[in-house]
Design an enzyme around this catalytic site. Structure first.
Site, mmCIF file in Angstrom:
data_model
loop_
_atom_site.group_PDB
_atom_site.id
_atom_site.type_symbol
_atom_site.label_atom_id
_atom_site.label_comp_id
_atom_site.label_asym_id
_atom_site.label_seq_id
_atom_site.Cartn_x
_atom_site.Cartn_y
_atom_site.Cartn_z
ATOM 1 N N CYS A 44 0.830 -1.214 0.000
ATOM 2 C CA CYS A 44 0.000 0.000 0.000
ATOM 3 C C CYS A 44 0.862 1.261 0.000
ATOM 4 N N CYS A 49 -1.656 1.761 -2.929
ATOM 5 C CA CYS A 49 -2.641 2.833 -2.692
ATOM 6 C C CYS A 49 -2.049 4.248 -2.722
ATOM 7 N N LYS A 52 -0.162 5.359 -5.978
ATOM 8 C CA LYS A 52 -1.232 5.348 -6.996
ATOM 9 C C LYS A 52 -2.113 6.584 -6.868
ATOM 10 N N TYR A 178 -9.090 -3.738 -10.961
ATOM 11 C CA TYR A 178 -8.813 -2.445 -10.327
ATOM 12 C C TYR A 178 -7.544 -1.810 -10.916
ATOM 13 N N GLU A 182 -7.378 1.565 -13.151
ATOM 14 C CA GLU A 182 -6.867 2.794 -12.545
ATOM 15 C C GLU A 182 -5.674 3.343 -13.329
ATOM 16 N N HIS A 436 -27.183 21.265 -0.829
ATOM 17 C CA HIS A 436 -27.364 21.826 -2.164
ATOM 18 C C HIS A 436 -26.390 22.959 -2.410
ATOM 19 N N GLU A 441 -26.296 14.994 -3.196
ATOM 20 C CA GLU A 441 -27.695 15.127 -2.766
ATOM 21 C C GLU A 441 -28.620 14.238 -3.595
HETATM 22 P P1 FAD Z 1 1.297 -6.105 1.994
HETATM 23 O O1 FAD Z 1 0.962 -4.692 2.212
HETATM 24 O O2 FAD Z 1 1.513 -6.565 0.598
HETATM 25 O O3 FAD Z 1 2.608 -6.397 2.860
HETATM 26 C C1 FAD Z 1 3.323 -7.585 2.792
HETATM 27 C C2 FAD Z 1 4.755 -7.305 3.222
HETATM 28 O O4 FAD Z 1 5.405 -8.544 3.474
HETATM 29 C C3 FAD Z 1 5.589 -6.608 2.157
HETATM 30 O O5 FAD Z 1 6.214 -5.470 2.712
HETATM 31 C C4 FAD Z 1 6.624 -7.656 1.728
HETATM 32 O O6 FAD Z 1 7.872 -7.092 1.375
HETATM 33 C C5 FAD Z 1 6.753 -8.464 3.004
HETATM 34 N N1 FAD Z 1 7.223 -9.848 2.819
HETATM 35 C C6 FAD Z 1 6.716 -10.782 1.967
HETATM 36 N N2 FAD Z 1 7.333 -11.976 2.171
HETATM 37 C C7 FAD Z 1 8.244 -11.765 3.151
HETATM 38 C C8 FAD Z 1 9.155 -12.619 3.820
HETATM 39 N N3 FAD Z 1 9.200 -13.929 3.557
HETATM 40 N N4 FAD Z 1 9.961 -12.079 4.760
HETATM 41 C C9 FAD Z 1 9.899 -10.763 5.081
HETATM 42 N N5 FAD Z 1 9.017 -9.922 4.507
HETATM 43 C C10 FAD Z 1 8.202 -10.424 3.566
HETATM 44 N N6 FAD Z 1 -6.054 -1.167 -1.378
HETATM 45 C C11 FAD Z 1 -6.907 -0.188 -0.982
HETATM 46 O O7 FAD Z 1 -7.603 -0.358 0.024
HETATM 47 N N7 FAD Z 1 -6.998 0.988 -1.679
HETATM 48 C C12 FAD Z 1 -6.259 1.248 -2.772
HETATM 49 O O8 FAD Z 1 -6.366 2.315 -3.365
HETATM 50 C C13 FAD Z 1 -5.351 0.239 -3.210
HETATM 51 N N8 FAD Z 1 -4.569 0.450 -4.294
HETATM 52 C C14 FAD Z 1 -3.686 -0.523 -4.675
HETATM 53 C C15 FAD Z 1 -2.903 -0.282 -5.800
HETATM 54 C C16 FAD Z 1 -2.009 -1.243 -6.231
HETATM 55 C C17 FAD Z 1 -1.164 -0.970 -7.447
HETATM 56 C C18 FAD Z 1 -1.883 -2.466 -5.511
HETATM 57 C C19 FAD Z 1 -0.903 -3.501 -5.962
HETATM 58 C C20 FAD Z 1 -2.663 -2.712 -4.396
HETATM 59 C C21 FAD Z 1 -3.573 -1.739 -3.975
HETATM 60 N N9 FAD Z 1 -4.396 -1.940 -2.862
HETATM 61 C C22 FAD Z 1 -5.278 -0.974 -2.472
HETATM 62 C C23 FAD Z 1 -4.339 -3.209 -2.090
HETATM 63 C C24 FAD Z 1 -3.495 -3.030 -0.819
HETATM 64 O O9 FAD Z 1 -2.217 -2.555 -1.159
HETATM 65 C C25 FAD Z 1 -3.395 -4.377 -0.108
HETATM 66 O O10 FAD Z 1 -4.698 -4.854 0.174
HETATM 67 C C26 FAD Z 1 -2.633 -4.276 1.212
HETATM 68 O O11 FAD Z 1 -1.343 -3.744 1.025
HETATM 69 C C27 FAD Z 1 -2.532 -5.679 1.855
HETATM 70 O O12 FAD Z 1 -1.784 -5.622 3.047
HETATM 71 P P2 FAD Z 1 -1.013 -6.909 3.573
HETATM 72 O O13 FAD Z 1 -0.517 -6.544 4.936
HETATM 73 O O14 FAD Z 1 -1.845 -8.117 3.428
HETATM 74 O O15 FAD Z 1 0.226 -7.112 2.589
HETATM 75 P P1 NDP Z 2 -8.069 -8.079 -10.147
HETATM 76 O O1 NDP Z 2 -8.344 -9.426 -9.627
HETATM 77 O O2 NDP Z 2 -8.910 -6.935 -9.698
HETATM 78 O O3 NDP Z 2 -8.131 -8.108 -11.748
HETATM 79 C C1 NDP Z 2 -7.365 -8.993 -12.510
HETATM 80 C C2 NDP Z 2 -7.760 -8.806 -13.962
HETATM 81 O O4 NDP Z 2 -6.880 -9.574 -14.790
HETATM 82 C C3 NDP Z 2 -9.175 -9.273 -14.265
HETATM 83 O O5 NDP Z 2 -9.749 -8.386 -15.202
HETATM 84 C C4 NDP Z 2 -8.945 -10.661 -14.882
HETATM 85 O O6 NDP Z 2 -9.952 -11.019 -15.807
HETATM 86 C C5 NDP Z 2 -7.657 -10.426 -15.626
HETATM 87 N N1 NDP Z 2 -6.886 -11.654 -15.831
HETATM 88 C C6 NDP Z 2 -6.591 -12.606 -14.920
HETATM 89 N N2 NDP Z 2 -5.835 -13.580 -15.470
HETATM 90 C C7 NDP Z 2 -5.658 -13.228 -16.763
HETATM 91 C C8 NDP Z 2 -4.975 -13.843 -17.852
HETATM 92 N N3 NDP Z 2 -4.340 -14.980 -17.702
HETATM 93 N N4 NDP Z 2 -5.008 -13.207 -19.043
HETATM 94 C C9 NDP Z 2 -5.668 -12.028 -19.207
HETATM 95 N N5 NDP Z 2 -6.322 -11.415 -18.204
HETATM 96 C C10 NDP Z 2 -6.316 -12.012 -17.006
HETATM 97 O O7 NDP Z 2 -6.537 -7.845 -9.838
HETATM 98 P P2 NDP Z 2 -5.617 -6.566 -9.886
HETATM 99 O O8 NDP Z 2 -4.278 -7.113 -10.196
HETATM 100 O O9 NDP Z 2 -6.188 -5.488 -10.719
HETATM 101 O O10 NDP Z 2 -5.664 -6.077 -8.362
HETATM 102 C C11 NDP Z 2 -5.426 -6.971 -7.277
HETATM 103 C C12 NDP Z 2 -6.237 -6.561 -6.080
HETATM 104 O O11 NDP Z 2 -5.655 -5.406 -5.477
HETATM 105 C C13 NDP Z 2 -7.656 -6.120 -6.392
HETATM 106 O O12 NDP Z 2 -8.535 -7.205 -6.505
HETATM 107 C C14 NDP Z 2 -7.995 -5.242 -5.230
HETATM 108 O O13 NDP Z 2 -8.478 -6.033 -4.173
HETATM 109 C C15 NDP Z 2 -6.663 -4.616 -4.869
HETATM 110 N N6 NDP Z 2 -6.611 -3.241 -5.386
HETATM 111 C C16 NDP Z 2 -7.463 -2.318 -4.849
HETATM 112 C C17 NDP Z 2 -7.507 -1.040 -5.328
HETATM 113 C C18 NDP Z 2 -8.466 -0.072 -4.745
HETATM 114 O O14 NDP Z 2 -8.949 -0.313 -3.643
HETATM 115 N N7 NDP Z 2 -8.763 1.042 -5.410
HETATM 116 C C19 NDP Z 2 -6.637 -0.609 -6.412
HETATM 117 C C20 NDP Z 2 -5.759 -1.657 -6.908
HETATM 118 C C21 NDP Z 2 -5.764 -2.919 -6.401
HETATM 119 P P3 NDP Z 2 -11.314 -11.776 -15.366
HETATM 120 O O15 NDP Z 2 -12.144 -10.773 -14.650
HETATM 121 O O16 NDP Z 2 -11.881 -12.192 -16.676
HETATM 122 O O17 NDP Z 2 -10.901 -12.920 -14.496
#
Ligand code: FAD
Ligand code: NDP
Length: 451
Positions: A44, A49, A52, A178, A182, A436, A441
């Site tokens: 994140c 997040c 992004k 997502y 985005e 408003h 609203e």
């Molecule tokens: P993470 O935050 O992924 O943390 C896992 C940590 O574990 C990492 O720091 C990694 O380096 C560490 N790690 C892994 N394996 C090991 C190991 N063996 N030893 C030591 N360290 C290790 N969510 C939202 O709510 N709003 C958003 O706008 C949003 N935007 C996103 C945009 C993108 C591009 C992505 C990829 C995700 C987004 N998410 C968003 C999802 C959000 O980032 C995740 O849901 C959240 O970070 C999950 O938290 P977590 O603690 O499960 O794992």
């Molecule tokens: P998602 O699961 O949201 O989307 C993956 C997309 O990739 C889907 O459209 C899926 O299609 C497609 N896909 C999967 N496999 C293939 C393949 N083999 N070939 C072509 N297309 C494929 O994952 P994201 O990676 O976008 O995000 C991961 C998670 O991170 C999200 O689900 C969300 O929980 C979190 N996130 C949250 C955000 C927020 O809160 N604003 C922003 C970014 C991430 P199909 O639907 O047909 O399976």
């Protein structure tokens, strides 16, 4: 703590869930260590997040400059500099990393840098040291999954897209979730020519159908080349660092390709084979309502357990975990009515059931729906429209779902989340006075059901 343990709790992964669980447990008196192999804050803070959303803000200025002209402003000589955005983002993330370090250190959490690996039910190895912990919490998140396409190694994932050395003028994005959606809006807003390729009929599977269709129209109007039922069959290196993409409708050259096709649990070299921890068919860690795995001393939460992969969910789970283990009050996470936003342009905000899910669950429903041109755009010259939709249970009058596509949808749906969580009825919405003139609203003034 029993004497022969180094810690009461050892957390592997200092992301959204791990940091909160470590901090809270330490504040409750536990001796805690957290192991992190990359930067504090996890996905994140570092590649999710936060960067992004900063890029979303950056990308909104192009339209804002254009729209300002309708309000009398002249914005001459406006230009965008990718390096400035990228480097200012990096500085802000470094500041946040330091804050996370202080948040952990204040209640006495020990931070261990390196890759954590389970060597048994109560032992974790980091480098050449092994630690004994009474309880172990896994919070290692997920990692981008790449499809099996020839040349896919040429594609970027969301891990790399934030730090590109040069701005990609021509960008191909694979995926319809997502992240793909985005980033299509971000890079299109920043001035790139963006093609978003999605394999199905309509992107954002799982969101309300009208929302998906409406957003597709709006994104196309904003200049994103959305292609559905579309496939990328191969990628090849081209001239001057470009990439030639073989597509189901031909061939095209891009400066970069972003693959956003979902994520998989980060369990490589985690040592799960030395424990009884079990995985679901889709590869996520299986836990009970208290986040306990099949190995009684090992717990897991956040993205690696599947379900809602969102930061506030990982944090909520961490709070429940700490309270249960060290606060003397067993708690589980309430997954009902979780609001979420897609920060596309325009953004989606949503909470509760979609129309399709409400019907599938057997509700008899009444739908209220409104589309309109926001007041601002009557003068801005922009032809963007807004959609709002309420799904109401016809028998109980309870509002089952609220959905929006339009400016500030995430901000608006956060408040609606409280109303739905409290069980608000349509009559409650109707007796709420609007503010408003706002777009919000409309949510309290929709009186006629959709025919
Ligand atoms: P993470 O935050 O992924 O943390 C896992 C940590 O574990 C990492 O720091 C990694 O380096 C560490 N790690 C892994 N394996 C090991 C190991 N063996 N030893 C030591 N360290 C290790 N969510 C939202 O709510 N709003 C958003 O706008 C949003 N935007 C996103 C945009 C993108 C591009 C992505 C990829 C995700 C987004 N998410 C968003 C999802 C959000 O980032 C995740 O849901 C959240 O970070 C999950 O938290 P977590 O603690 O499960 O794992
Ligand atoms: P998602 O699961 O949201 O989307 C993956 C997309 O990739 C889907 O459209 C899926 O299609 C497609 N896909 C999967 N496999 C293939 C393949 N083999 N070939 C072509 N297309 C494929 O994952 P994201 O990676 O976008 O995000 C991961 C998670 O991170 C999200 O689900 C969300 O929980 C979190 N996130 C949250 C955000 C927020 O809160 N604003 C922003 C970014 C991430 P199909 O639907 O047909 O399976």
């Amino acid at each position: 703590m029993t004497q022969h343990f180094d810690y009461d709790l050892m957390v592997i992964g200092a992301g959204s869930g791990g940091v909160r669980a470590a901090r809270k447990s330490a504040e409750m008196g536990a001796r805690v260590a957290v192991v992190e192999e990359a930067a504090l804050g996890g996905t994140c803070v570092n590649v999710g997040c936060i960067p992004k959303k900063l890029y979303v803000y950056a990308s909104e200025y192009a339209a804002a400059w254009r729209e300002a002209e309708g309000f009398g402003w002249r914005a001459e000589g406006v230009s965008f500099d990718w390096e400035t955005l990228r480097d200012n983002k990096t500085k802000e993330i470094a500041r946040l990393n330091a804050i996370y370090g202080r948040l952990l250190e204040a209640p006495g959490v020990e931070i261990i840098e390196g890759h954590g690996r389970l060597t048994g039910a109560q032992t974790v190895a980091v480098g050449d040291k092994t630690y004994r912990a009474e309880k172990i919490l896994l919070a290692t998140g997920t990692w981008p999954a790449l499809p099996d396409i020839p040349g896919i190694e040429l594609a970027l994932t969301s891990n790399e897209i934030f730090d590109l050395p040069r701005f990609p003028e021509r960008l191909l994005i694979i995926g319809g979730g997502y992240i793909a959606t985005e980033f299509a809006s971000i890079f299109s807003g920043l001035g790139a020519n963006v093609v978003q390729s999605y394999r199905g009929d309509l992107f954002l599977r799982g969101f309300d159908h009208d929302v998906r269709q409406f957003l597709a129209e709006e994104m196309r109007k904003a200049g994103v080349d959305l292609r559905f039922n579309h496939h990328v069959t191969a990628l090849e290196s081209g001239a001057s660092g470009s990439i030639t993409a073989h597509l189901s409708d031909g061939e095209a050259v891009f400066d970069a390709v972003l693959c956003a096709t979902g994520r998989r649990p980060n369990i490589g070299q985690l040592g799960l084979e030395h424990t009884a921890v079990s995985l679901s068919d889709s590869g996520y860690l299986v836990v009970n309502e208290h986040f306990q795995t099949a190995e009684p001393s090992i717990y897991a939460l956040g993205d690696m357990t599947g379900g809602w992969e969102l930061t506030p969910v990982a944090i909520g789970e961490a709070m429940a975990f700490s309270q249960t283990q060290f606060g003397g009050q067993p708690q589980s996470m309430d997954y009902g009515c979780i609001p979420t936003a897609v920060f596309s342009q325009p953004p989606i905000g949503t909470v509760g059931l979609t129309e399709e899910a409400a019907e599938a669950a057997g509700h008899r429903i009444t739908v209220y729906q409104s589309t309109f041109r926001p007041l601002k755009h009557t003068v801005s010259g922009c032809d963007e429209r807004t959609l709002m939709k309420l799904i109401v249970d016809a028998d109980t009058d309870r509002v089952l779902g609220a959905h929006m596509v339009g400016t500030d949808a995430g901000e608006i749906c956060q408040g609606l989340g409280i109303a739905l969580k409290m069980g608000a009825t349509k009559a409650d919405f109707d007796r709420t006075v609007g503010i408003h003139p706002t777009a919000a609203e409309e949510f309290v003034t929709m009186r006629t059901p959709r025919s």
